[in-house]
Scaffold this active site. Structure first.
Site, mmCIF file in Angstrom:
data_model
loop_
_atom_site.group_PDB
_atom_site.id
_atom_site.type_symbol
_atom_site.label_atom_id
_atom_site.label_comp_id
_atom_site.label_asym_id
_atom_site.label_seq_id
_atom_site.Cartn_x
_atom_site.Cartn_y
_atom_site.Cartn_z
ATOM 1 C CE LYS A 1 4.507 -0.046 2.216
ATOM 2 N NZ LYS A 1 3.577 -0.715 1.430
ATOM 3 C CG ASP B 1 -1.778 -0.357 8.124
ATOM 4 O OD1 ASP B 1 -2.458 0.696 7.662
ATOM 5 O OD2 ASP B 1 -1.642 -1.404 7.906
ATOM 6 N N GLY C 1 1.158 -1.435 0.083
ATOM 7 C CA GLY C 1 0.035 -0.169 -0.207
ATOM 8 C C GLY C 1 0.659 1.306 -0.058
HETATM 9 P P1 FBP Z 1 0.684 -1.760 3.158
HETATM 10 O O1 FBP Z 1 0.105 -2.193 4.542
HETATM 11 O O2 FBP Z 1 1.030 -2.543 2.507
HETATM 12 O O3 FBP Z 1 1.371 -0.167 3.767
HETATM 13 O O4 FBP Z 1 -0.991 -1.390 3.452
HETATM 14 C C1 FBP Z 1 -1.717 -0.880 4.090
HETATM 15 C C2 FBP Z 1 -2.842 -0.605 4.065
HETATM 16 O O5 FBP Z 1 -3.426 0.778 3.240
HETATM 17 C C3 FBP Z 1 -3.727 -0.823 4.870
HETATM 18 O O6 FBP Z 1 -4.167 -0.049 5.469
HETATM 19 C C4 FBP Z 1 -4.991 -0.637 4.231
HETATM 20 O O7 FBP Z 1 -6.336 -2.172 4.888
HETATM 21 C C5 FBP Z 1 -4.498 -1.188 2.307
HETATM 22 O O8 FBP Z 1 -3.523 -1.266 2.853
HETATM 23 C C6 FBP Z 1 -5.511 -1.675 1.758
HETATM 24 O O9 FBP Z 1 -5.150 -2.311 0.883
HETATM 25 P P2 FBP Z 1 -5.682 -1.859 -0.839
HETATM 26 O O10 FBP Z 1 -4.451 -0.573 -1.060
HETATM 27 O O11 FBP Z 1 -5.332 -3.013 -1.903
HETATM 28 O O12 FBP Z 1 -7.229 -1.338 -1.010
#
Ligand code: FBP
Length: 548
Positions: A199, A202, A78
């Site tokens: 990174k 969260d 993300g």
């Molecule tokens: P990362 O752990 O890869 O940084 O992503 C976190 C996040 O933003 C979460 O908070 C959220 O639940 C998820 O990604 C959403 O994922 P997507 O972008 O695939 O909808």
């Protein structure tokens, strides 16, 4: 690219570096050997080439010119504000060591390495993206780098481009995989180093050596701004309860940080719900009580912050979802024949008595989400559940019952919000701009020093940037063994909210007062120019964690 006025002004911002890095002449000082946080023997056996390495700290040293080096960079998972500054810090670092060095970006995440999809990141391109949000310079993706076939495919392009080191910018899983890749290339003696960078908005990739993951600061400040605005609106009209879900797949760090910044009437912390073995009804009752208490004072308005991952932390909901997953997988054909209007009753009849009762208590829409919206593996997509609506509907039902019993006298009207994506690509705050640039620059120094299997680390981050401490942490040091998809795997420990930690304690000490009083804080938008107390503050979480 058409640029906004802020973007143009912000491009000129020179991110701050720790003093040792800013001198341009750096030496690596090795500390004591390390060991993993748990399961030492198992991790050591799995990572014979990258286990036990020392912590590294960079101090001012002699200026050196190294042979030119080619480096690859991957954005994984993300988006998080500041990713572009990690890349610009890395670029400036390798160019400082030798102006002939080159940086290659793999397109759309780890998949770019496997598919040989890349671009050279030249000075012109880098300059377009300095201090901007987003990951659009090369894009990001969620392909997991975990098989030997992928590692070998990646090595083909690494060889072709003469790449000495790969920098993987990602969360806990991506950095776990970075370490597995580092170990694989080291075992094969391929001469390719792998460095990770922490990174995720969260905030759940942190430990003694990694104080925070980048992006958490900006994302929380962005959410706190809009929650503050909502609170001011709410306190002006005095007629709505706002149920606000906040992103954060699992841990509740974002919700907790926002609560510390805005002082809402209610903030649910999933880790506490699990620890106290609370049922969904317990959570609903706790919110309804605050609504009723405020109504008794004539205040029919308020704010409730809800972490995205809540449902999976409610033990009874977890059990219900597990039974639904199994039942629907085994009875998919029969279920598909049932008329839509009868599906709810059908499920209620088929589940075990405990789960059937919980399912029956859920609002219609949520019950449907639990049975219809399933991922490609047939599992309920918990992140799609509109927890904010689920809770407000159940609170409304409870209040209606209390009204009949004469226990509640107010009016209840709810508004719903979900804040997530709008915070993930915001222009990085000064903290994230400086922190990310420093992480990228540090990664270049770790590469120059021949390190592999390390995560770039910048500590002492509540002090002014000049006093930050740059270095490297062996990724194996953060690992333990966990059961994943039925198998024991080495993984970086995910940092959930600690109920005995300073941020939660600070919240718990004040929440009863925030519940009844209207003591909202309105943080306003992130400021990039102006007095340091307005522009350069770290998160409340970090300040409380670092308070001596
Ligand atoms: P990362 O752990 O890869 O940084 O992503 C976190 C996040 O933003 C979460 O908070 C959220 O639940 C998820 O990604 C959403 O994922 P997507 O972008 O695939 O909808």
């Amino acid at each position: 690219m058409t640029k906004s006025a802020l973007q143009i002004a912000r491009a000129a911002y020179q991110p701050k570096l720790p003093k040792a890095l800013a001198t341009g002449a750096v030496k690596a000082v090795a500390g004591a050997a390390t060991q993993s946080v748990a399961d030492q023997e198992a991790i050591k056996a799995l990572f014979p080439n990258t286990y036990g390495m020392p912590l590294i700290t960079f101090e001012a040293g002699e200026a050196v010119q190294l042979p030119a080096m080619n480096v690859g960079v991957i954005l994984s998972g993300g988006q998080a504000p500041g990713g572009h500054n990690v890349i610009s810090g890395l670029f400036d670092g390798i160019k400082k060591l030798n102006p002939e060095s080159k940086l290659y970006g793999f397109i759309l995440g780890p998949g770019g390495l496997v598919d040989h999809n890349y671009m050279e990141l030249t000075a012109d391109i880098i300059d377009e993206y300095r201090n901007t949000g987003g990951f659009d310079i090369i894009g990001s993706g969620r392909t997991k780098l975990e098989t030997e076939a992928q590692f070998e495919k990646g090595f083909e392009i690494i060889k072709e481009l003469g790449i000495k080191a790969l920098v993987i910018i990602g969360g806990d899983d991506s950095n776990t995989n970075a370490c597995v890749l580092a170990e694989y290339y080291a075992a094969k003696k391929y001469g390719v180093q792998v460095i990770g960078c922490p990174k995720t908005i969260d905030g759940d990739l942190k430990n003694d050596m990694i104080e925070t993951s980048f992006g958490f600061d900006t994302a929380c400040k962005t959410y706190a701004e809009v929650i503050g605005n909502i609170q001011r609106d709410c306190n002006s009209a005095r007629k709505y309860w706002h149920f606000i879900k906040l992103m954060g797949r699992s841990a509740s760090h974002i919700a907790l940080e926002c609560a510390l910044q805005v002082q809402p009437n209610v903030c649910i912390v999933s880790e506490e719900v699990e620890e106290k073995d609370m049922s969904l009804d317990d959570v609903v009752t706790s919110i309804a009580k605050v609504v009723a208490d405020r109504a008794a004072q004539g205040n029919n308005f308020g704010t409730v912050l809800i972490p995205e991952g809540l449902v999976e932390f409610i033990p009874a909901m977890k059990r219900l979802i597990a039974e639904l997953n199994d039942f629907l997988a085994a009875n998919a054909e029969e279920f598909s024949q049932i008329k839509k209007s009868h599906q709810r009753d059908y499920i209620i009849r088929k589940l075990s008595p405990e789960n059937s009762a919980i399912y029956a208590s859920l609002p219609e829409g949520v019950a449907r989400q639990l049975t219809l919206d399933r991922d490609p593996h047939g599992n309920v997509q918990v992140s799609l559940i509109e927890t904010e609506k689920l809770l407000s509907e159940m609170v409304a039902t409870k209040l209606a019952a209390w009204k009949e019993d004469g226990k509640y006298v107010g009016k209840f009207a709810a508004q719903h919000h979900f804040f997530g994506y709008e915070g993930r690509c915001a222009a990085p705050s000064n903290f994230d701009a400086d922190y990310c640039y420093s992480l990228g620059y540090t990664a270049s120094m770790l590469i120059a020093d021949g390190k592999t299997g390390y995560m770039s680390s910048v500590r002492n981050t509540t002090a002014p940037a000049a006093e930050w401490i740059a270095g490297g942490v062996p990724i194996t040091m953060m690992m333990n063994m966990e059961r994943r998809h039925g198998e024991m795997k080495p993984v970086i420990q995910k940092a959930l909210v600690k109920l005995d930690g300073a941020p939660f304690k600070a919240f718990a000490a004040q929440r009863d007062r925030w519940a009844v009083e209207t003591d909202y804080v309105y943080p306003g938008p992130i400021q990039y120019f102006g007095p340091t107390e307005v522009c350069d503050q770290a998160t409340k979480t970090l300040q409380l964690e670092q308070a001596k």
